[in-house]
Design a protein around this motif. Sequence first.
Motif, PDB file in Angstrom:
ATOM      1  N   SER A 184     -50.968  21.464  48.297  1.00 40.79           N
ATOM      2  CA  SER A 184     -51.131  20.881  49.620  1.00 40.79           C
ATOM      3  C   SER A 184     -50.501  21.764  50.684  1.00 40.79           C
ATOM      4  O   SER A 184     -49.285  21.885  50.749  1.00 40.79           O
ATOM      5  N   LYS A 185     -51.346  22.374  51.503  1.00 41.27           N
ATOM      6  CA  LYS A 185     -50.825  23.172  52.611  1.00 41.27           C
ATOM      7  C   LYS A 185     -50.219  22.282  53.684  1.00 41.27           C
ATOM      8  O   LYS A 185     -49.418  22.714  54.488  1.00 41.27           O
ATOM      9  N   LYS A 186     -50.625  21.027  53.703  1.00 37.67           N
ATOM     10  CA  LYS A 186     -50.154  20.097  54.722  1.00 37.67           C
ATOM     11  C   LYS A 186     -48.851  19.406  54.343  1.00 37.67           C
ATOM     12  O   LYS A 186     -48.236  18.766  55.178  1.00 37.67           O
ATOM     13  N   ALA A 187     -48.445  19.518  53.098  1.00 36.06           N
ATOM     14  CA  ALA A 187     -47.205  18.867  52.660  1.00 36.06           C
ATOM     15  C   ALA A 187     -46.026  19.482  53.407  1.00 36.06           C
ATOM     16  O   ALA A 187     -45.909  20.694  53.503  1.00 36.06           O
ATOM     17  N   ALA A 188     -45.180  18.641  53.932  1.00 37.08           N
ATOM     18  CA  ALA A 188     -43.983  19.099  54.642  1.00 37.08           C
ATOM     19  C   ALA A 188     -42.787  18.774  53.753  1.00 37.08           C
ATOM     20  O   ALA A 188     -42.196  17.711  53.860  1.00 37.08           O
ATOM     21  N   ILE A 189     -42.480  19.686  52.856  1.00 39.05           N
ATOM     22  CA  ILE A 189     -41.376  19.482  51.927  1.00 39.05           C
ATOM     23  C   ILE A 189     -40.191  20.274  52.452  1.00 39.05           C
ATOM     24  O   ILE A 189     -40.263  21.490  52.580  1.00 39.05           O
ATOM     25  N   ASP A 190     -39.121  19.559  52.770  1.00 42.04           N
ATOM     26  CA  ASP A 190     -37.945  20.183  53.351  1.00 42.04           C
ATOM     27  C   ASP A 190     -36.744  19.865  52.470  1.00 42.04           C
ATOM     28  O   ASP A 190     -36.379  18.698  52.328  1.00 42.04           O
ATOM     29  N   LEU A 191     -36.162  20.885  51.871  1.00 39.97           N
ATOM     30  CA  LEU A 191     -34.998  20.689  51.015  1.00 39.97           C
ATOM     31  C   LEU A 191     -33.723  20.801  51.833  1.00 39.97           C
ATOM     32  O   LEU A 191     -33.543  21.760  52.585  1.00 39.97           O
ATOM     33  N   ALA A 192     -32.848  19.819  51.667  1.00 43.25           N
ATOM     34  CA  ALA A 192     -31.525  19.870  52.292  1.00 43.25           C
ATOM     35  C   ALA A 192     -30.713  20.964  51.595  1.00 43.25           C
ATOM     36  O   ALA A 192     -31.041  21.378  50.481  1.00 43.25           O
ATOM     37  N   LYS A 193     -29.651  21.419  52.218  1.00 41.54           N
ATOM     38  CA  LYS A 193     -28.764  22.373  51.548  1.00 41.54           C
ATOM     39  C   LYS A 193     -28.238  21.724  50.278  1.00 41.54           C
ATOM     40  O   LYS A 193     -27.781  20.588  50.288  1.00 41.54           O
ATOM     41  N   SER A 194     -28.390  22.414  49.154  1.00 44.01           N
ATOM     42  CA  SER A 194     -28.069  21.932  47.806  1.00 44.01           C
ATOM     43  C   SER A 194     -29.029  20.846  47.341  1.00 44.01           C
ATOM     44  O   SER A 194     -28.775  20.193  46.336  1.00 44.01           O
ATOM     45  N   GLY A 195     -30.135  20.664  48.040  1.00 45.12           N
ATOM     46  CA  GLY A 195     -31.157  19.720  47.610  1.00 45.12           C
ATOM     47  C   GLY A 195     -32.009  20.320  46.512  1.00 45.12           C
ATOM     48  O   GLY A 195     -32.063  21.543  46.343  1.00 45.12           O
ATOM     49  N   VAL A 196     -32.682  19.450  45.759  1.00 46.48           N
ATOM     50  CA  VAL A 196     -33.473  19.891  44.613  1.00 46.48           C
ATOM     51  C   VAL A 196     -34.824  19.184  44.596  1.00 46.48           C
ATOM     52  O   VAL A 196     -34.896  17.978  44.826  1.00 46.48           O
ATOM     53  N   ALA A 197     -35.860  19.948  44.289  1.00 51.94           N
ATOM     54  CA  ALA A 197     -37.185  19.394  44.029  1.00 51.94           C
ATOM     55  C   ALA A 197     -37.543  19.731  42.588  1.00 51.94           C
ATOM     56  O   ALA A 197     -37.376  20.874  42.162  1.00 51.94           O
ATOM     57  N   CYS A 198     -38.017  18.747  41.849  1.00 57.99           N
ATOM     58  CA  CYS A 198     -38.474  18.968  40.482  1.00 57.99           C
ATOM     59  C   CYS A 198     -39.991  18.964  40.490  1.00 57.99           C
ATOM     60  O   CYS A 198     -40.609  17.987  40.917  1.00 57.99           O
ATOM     61  N   ILE A 199     -40.572  20.059  40.028  1.00 60.47           N
ATOM     62  CA  ILE A 199     -42.019  20.178  39.950  1.00 60.47           C
ATOM     63  C   ILE A 199     -42.399  20.451  38.495  1.00 60.47           C
ATOM     64  O   ILE A 199     -41.875  21.391  37.885  1.00 60.47           O
ATOM     65  N   ARG A 200     -43.269  19.618  37.961  1.00 56.10           N
ATOM     66  CA  ARG A 200     -43.722  19.772  36.578  1.00 56.10           C
ATOM     67  C   ARG A 200     -45.070  20.486  36.590  1.00 56.10           C
ATOM     68  O   ARG A 200     -45.992  20.066  37.287  1.00 56.10           O
ATOM     69  N   CYS A 201     -45.140  21.548  35.801  1.00 55.43           N
ATOM     70  CA  CYS A 201     -46.364  22.337  35.673  1.00 55.43           C
ATOM     71  C   CYS A 201     -46.787  22.296  34.207  1.00 55.43           C
ATOM     72  O   CYS A 201     -46.156  22.941  33.366  1.00 55.43           O
ATOM     73  N   LYS A 202     -47.838  21.555  33.907  1.00 54.13           N
ATOM     74  CA  LYS A 202     -48.262  21.403  32.512  1.00 54.13           C
ATOM     75  C   LYS A 202     -48.823  22.690  31.923  1.00 54.13           C
ATOM     76  O   LYS A 202     -48.665  22.960  30.751  1.00 54.13           O
ATOM     77  N   THR A 203     -49.495  23.495  32.740  1.00 59.35           N
ATOM     78  CA  THR A 203     -50.107  24.723  32.232  1.00 59.35           C
ATOM     79  C   THR A 203     -49.439  25.975  32.787  1.00 59.35           C
ATOM     80  O   THR A 203     -50.051  27.023  32.859  1.00 59.35           O
ATOM     81  N   GLY A 204     -48.198  25.869  33.179  1.00 61.39           N
ATOM     82  CA  GLY A 204     -47.497  27.010  33.779  1.00 61.39           C
ATOM     83  C   GLY A 204     -47.616  26.973  35.283  1.00 61.39           C
ATOM     84  O   GLY A 204     -48.525  26.343  35.829  1.00 61.39           O
ATOM     85  N   PRO A 205     -46.693  27.626  35.976  1.00 59.24           N
ATOM     86  CA  PRO A 205     -46.678  27.559  37.435  1.00 59.24           C
ATOM     87  C   PRO A 205     -47.808  28.346  38.079  1.00 59.24           C
ATOM     88  O   PRO A 205     -48.219  29.383  37.580  1.00 59.24           O
ATOM     89  N   GLY A 206     -48.316  27.813  39.166  1.00 61.94           N
ATOM     90  CA  GLY A 206     -49.360  28.469  39.931  1.00 61.94           C
ATOM     91  C   GLY A 206     -49.903  27.511  40.973  1.00 61.94           C
ATOM     92  O   GLY A 206     -49.567  26.322  40.980  1.00 61.94           O
ATOM     93  N   LYS A 207     -50.747  28.025  41.824  1.00 63.35           N
ATOM     94  CA  LYS A 207     -51.338  27.212  42.883  1.00 63.35           C
ATOM     95  C   LYS A 207     -52.103  26.041  42.271  1.00 63.35           C
ATOM     96  O   LYS A 207     -52.889  26.227  41.344  1.00 63.35           O
ATOM     97  N   LEU A 208     -51.841  24.842  42.779  1.00 67.74           N
ATOM     98  CA  LEU A 208     -52.493  23.596  42.360  1.00 67.74           C
ATOM     99  C   LEU A 208     -52.140  23.164  40.935  1.00 67.74           C
ATOM    100  O   LEU A 208     -52.768  22.278  40.392  1.00 67.74           O
ATOM    101  N   ARG A 209     -51.149  23.756  40.323  1.00 62.13           N
ATOM    102  CA  ARG A 209     -50.829  23.448  38.925  1.00 62.13           C
ATOM    103  C   ARG A 209     -49.635  22.513  38.751  1.00 62.13           C
ATOM    104  O   ARG A 209     -49.318  22.133  37.640  1.00 62.13           O
ATOM    105  N   GLY A 210     -48.968  22.161  39.838  1.00 60.53           N
ATOM    106  CA  GLY A 210     -47.754  21.375  39.714  1.00 60.53           C
ATOM    107  C   GLY A 210     -47.875  19.971  40.266  1.00 60.53           C
ATOM    108  O   GLY A 210     -48.761  19.668  41.061  1.00 60.53           O
ATOM    109  N   SER A 211     -46.965  19.133  39.810  1.00 57.36           N
ATOM    110  CA  SER A 211     -46.836  17.773  40.336  1.00 57.36           C
ATOM    111  C   SER A 211     -45.392  17.583  40.768  1.00 57.36           C
ATOM    112  O   SER A 211     -44.472  17.885  40.000  1.00 57.36           O
ATOM    113  N   LEU A 212     -45.209  17.087  41.977  1.00 59.71           N
ATOM    114  CA  LEU A 212     -43.867  16.798  42.455  1.00 59.71           C
ATOM    115  C   LEU A 212     -43.370  15.554  41.735  1.00 59.71           C
ATOM    116  O   LEU A 212     -43.959  14.481  41.870  1.00 59.71           O
ATOM    117  N   VAL A 213     -42.317  15.708  40.949  1.00 62.46           N
ATOM    118  CA  VAL A 213     -41.760  14.600  40.176  1.00 62.46           C
ATOM    119  C   VAL A 213     -40.707  13.887  41.002  1.00 62.46           C
ATOM    120  O   VAL A 213     -40.690  12.664  41.082  1.00 62.46           O
TER     121      VAL A 213
END
Length: 162
Positions: free
Chosen positions: A124-153
Amino acid sequence: MNLYLIRHAEAVPLGESGITEDAARPLTAAGQEQVKSLAAGLQHKGIRPTVVLTSPLLRARQTAEGLVGEFAAPAPEVRICEDLAPGGKRRRITRFVKELGAESVALVGHEPDLGELAAWLIGSKKAAIDLAKSGVACIRCKTGPGKLRGSLVWLVTPQWLC
Protein backbone atom coordinates in the motif's frame (compact mmCIF):
# COMPACT_ATOMS: atom_id res chain seq x y z
CA MET A 1 9.40 -15.10 8.06
CA ASN A 2 8.80 -12.38 10.62
CA LEU A 3 10.36 -8.99 10.09
CA TYR A 4 10.56 -6.59 13.03
CA LEU A 5 11.05 -3.04 11.81
CA ILE A 6 12.49 -1.01 14.69
CA ARG A 7 13.07 2.71 14.69
CA HIS A 8 16.22 3.80 16.53
CA ALA A 9 15.88 5.16 20.05
CA GLU A 10 16.10 8.85 21.01
CA ALA A 11 19.33 10.48 19.85
CA VAL A 12 21.19 13.70 20.60
CA PRO A 13 19.85 16.45 18.31
CA LEU A 14 22.12 17.67 15.54
CA GLY A 15 24.12 20.67 16.75
CA GLU A 16 24.07 19.70 20.44
CA SER A 17 27.12 18.43 22.31
CA GLY A 18 29.33 19.36 19.38
CA ILE A 19 27.61 16.92 17.00
CA THR A 20 27.90 18.35 13.50
CA GLU A 21 27.13 15.27 11.39
CA ASP A 22 23.78 13.47 11.37
CA ALA A 23 25.48 10.07 11.05
CA ALA A 24 27.43 10.69 14.28
CA ARG A 25 24.43 11.37 16.56
CA PRO A 26 24.61 9.03 19.59
CA LEU A 27 21.74 7.88 21.76
CA THR A 28 20.78 10.04 24.71
CA ALA A 29 20.55 8.56 28.22
CA ALA A 30 16.78 8.37 27.68
CA GLY A 31 17.42 6.57 24.38
CA GLN A 32 19.59 4.00 26.12
CA GLU A 33 16.75 3.37 28.58
CA GLN A 34 14.32 3.03 25.66
CA VAL A 35 16.52 0.30 24.22
CA LYS A 36 16.52 -1.61 27.52
CA SER A 37 12.72 -1.35 27.70
CA LEU A 38 12.42 -2.43 24.08
CA ALA A 39 14.58 -5.50 24.67
CA ALA A 40 12.65 -6.41 27.82
CA GLY A 41 9.32 -5.99 26.01
CA LEU A 42 10.37 -8.12 23.05
CA GLN A 43 11.64 -10.85 25.36
CA HIS A 44 8.45 -10.69 27.41
CA LYS A 45 6.46 -11.29 24.22
CA GLY A 46 8.75 -14.22 23.29
CA ILE A 47 10.37 -12.40 20.38
CA ARG A 48 13.99 -13.25 19.67
CA PRO A 49 15.27 -12.35 16.20
CA THR A 50 17.96 -14.58 14.72
CA VAL A 51 19.71 -11.61 13.11
CA VAL A 52 19.52 -7.86 13.72
CA LEU A 53 20.30 -5.72 10.68
CA THR A 54 21.12 -2.10 11.34
CA SER A 55 21.67 1.13 9.52
CA PRO A 56 25.31 2.23 9.65
CA LEU A 57 24.37 5.48 11.43
CA LEU A 58 25.57 5.59 15.05
CA ARG A 59 22.16 5.93 16.73
CA ALA A 60 20.81 2.88 14.89
CA ARG A 61 23.94 0.82 15.57
CA GLN A 62 23.76 1.72 19.27
CA THR A 63 20.08 0.73 19.32
CA ALA A 64 20.83 -2.62 17.67
CA GLU A 65 23.86 -3.36 19.85
CA GLY A 66 22.03 -2.34 23.02
CA LEU A 67 19.08 -4.51 22.05
CA VAL A 68 21.11 -7.69 21.49
CA GLY A 69 23.19 -6.94 24.58
CA GLU A 70 20.07 -7.49 26.67
CA PHE A 71 19.42 -10.98 25.27
CA ALA A 72 20.83 -14.09 26.94
CA ALA A 73 23.64 -15.89 25.13
CA PRO A 74 23.85 -16.68 22.37
CA ALA A 75 22.78 -13.17 21.42
CA PRO A 76 21.39 -12.48 17.95
CA GLU A 77 23.99 -11.53 15.36
CA VAL A 78 24.22 -7.83 14.45
CA ARG A 79 25.03 -6.94 10.85
CA ILE A 80 25.27 -3.60 9.07
CA CYS A 81 22.96 -3.10 6.09
CA GLU A 82 23.97 0.06 4.24
CA ASP A 83 20.52 0.37 2.66
CA LEU A 84 18.90 0.84 6.08
CA ALA A 85 20.52 4.29 6.12
CA PRO A 86 18.18 7.13 5.10
CA GLY A 87 17.43 6.92 1.38
CA GLY A 88 18.36 3.23 1.07
CA LYS A 89 16.80 0.96 -1.53
CA ARG A 90 13.94 -1.31 -0.43
CA ARG A 91 14.73 -4.04 -2.96
CA ARG A 92 18.32 -4.22 -1.76
CA ILE A 93 17.13 -4.52 1.84
CA THR A 94 14.79 -7.39 0.98
CA ARG A 95 17.49 -9.12 -1.07
CA PHE A 96 19.88 -8.82 1.91
CA VAL A 97 17.21 -10.28 4.21
CA LYS A 98 16.44 -13.16 1.82
CA GLU A 99 20.11 -14.10 1.60
CA LEU A 100 20.21 -14.52 5.39
CA GLY A 101 17.75 -17.40 5.23
CA ALA A 102 16.54 -16.57 8.76
CA GLU A 103 12.97 -16.93 10.02
CA SER A 104 13.09 -13.89 12.31
CA VAL A 105 14.96 -10.70 11.39
CA ALA A 106 14.96 -7.28 13.08
CA LEU A 107 15.76 -4.22 10.98
CA VAL A 108 16.87 -1.11 12.88
CA GLY A 109 16.61 2.09 10.91
CA HIS A 110 15.03 5.50 10.48
CA GLU A 111 11.80 7.26 9.65
CA PRO A 112 10.29 7.85 7.18
CA ASP A 113 12.18 5.04 5.44
CA LEU A 114 11.01 2.22 7.74
CA GLY A 115 7.38 3.31 7.45
CA GLU A 116 7.71 3.44 3.67
CA LEU A 117 9.35 -0.02 3.68
CA ALA A 118 6.47 -1.38 5.76
CA ALA A 119 3.89 0.11 3.37
CA TRP A 120 5.76 -1.32 0.36
CA LEU A 121 5.93 -4.78 1.95
CA ILE A 122 2.20 -4.84 2.65
CA GLY A 123 1.42 -3.41 -0.78
CA SER A 124 0.00 0.00 0.00
CA LYS A 125 1.58 3.23 -1.18
CA LYS A 126 -1.17 5.08 0.68
CA ALA A 127 -0.48 3.47 4.05
CA ALA A 128 0.85 6.02 6.52
CA ILE A 129 2.89 3.89 8.88
CA ASP A 130 4.83 5.99 11.36
CA LEU A 131 7.07 4.31 13.92
CA ALA A 132 7.74 6.10 17.19
CA LYS A 133 11.33 6.16 18.44
CA SER A 134 11.96 2.58 19.66
CA GLY A 135 8.64 1.58 18.09
CA VAL A 136 8.27 -1.76 16.32
CA ALA A 137 6.22 -3.06 13.41
CA CYS A 138 5.91 -6.81 12.89
CA ILE A 139 5.41 -7.85 9.28
CA ARG A 140 4.89 -11.50 8.37
CA CYS A 141 6.05 -12.59 4.93
CA LYS A 142 4.94 -16.13 4.08
CA THR A 143 7.01 -16.38 0.90
CA GLY A 144 9.92 -14.13 1.87
CA PRO A 145 10.10 -10.35 1.92
CA GLY A 146 9.18 -8.31 -1.12
CA LYS A 147 6.63 -5.93 -2.54
CA LEU A 148 3.06 -7.04 -1.72
CA ARG A 149 4.34 -10.11 0.17
CA GLY A 150 3.82 -9.00 3.76
CA SER A 151 1.02 -8.62 6.24
CA LEU A 152 1.16 -6.11 9.06
CA VAL A 153 0.65 -8.19 12.20
CA TRP A 154 1.13 -5.43 14.76
CA LEU A 155 2.57 -1.95 15.23
CA VAL A 156 3.39 -0.77 18.74
CA THR A 157 4.98 2.04 20.65
CA PRO A 158 7.74 1.22 23.14
CA GLN A 159 5.35 1.90 26.02
CA TRP A 160 3.05 -0.90 24.89
CA LEU A 161 5.81 -3.51 25.02
CA CYS A 162 6.47 -2.95 28.72
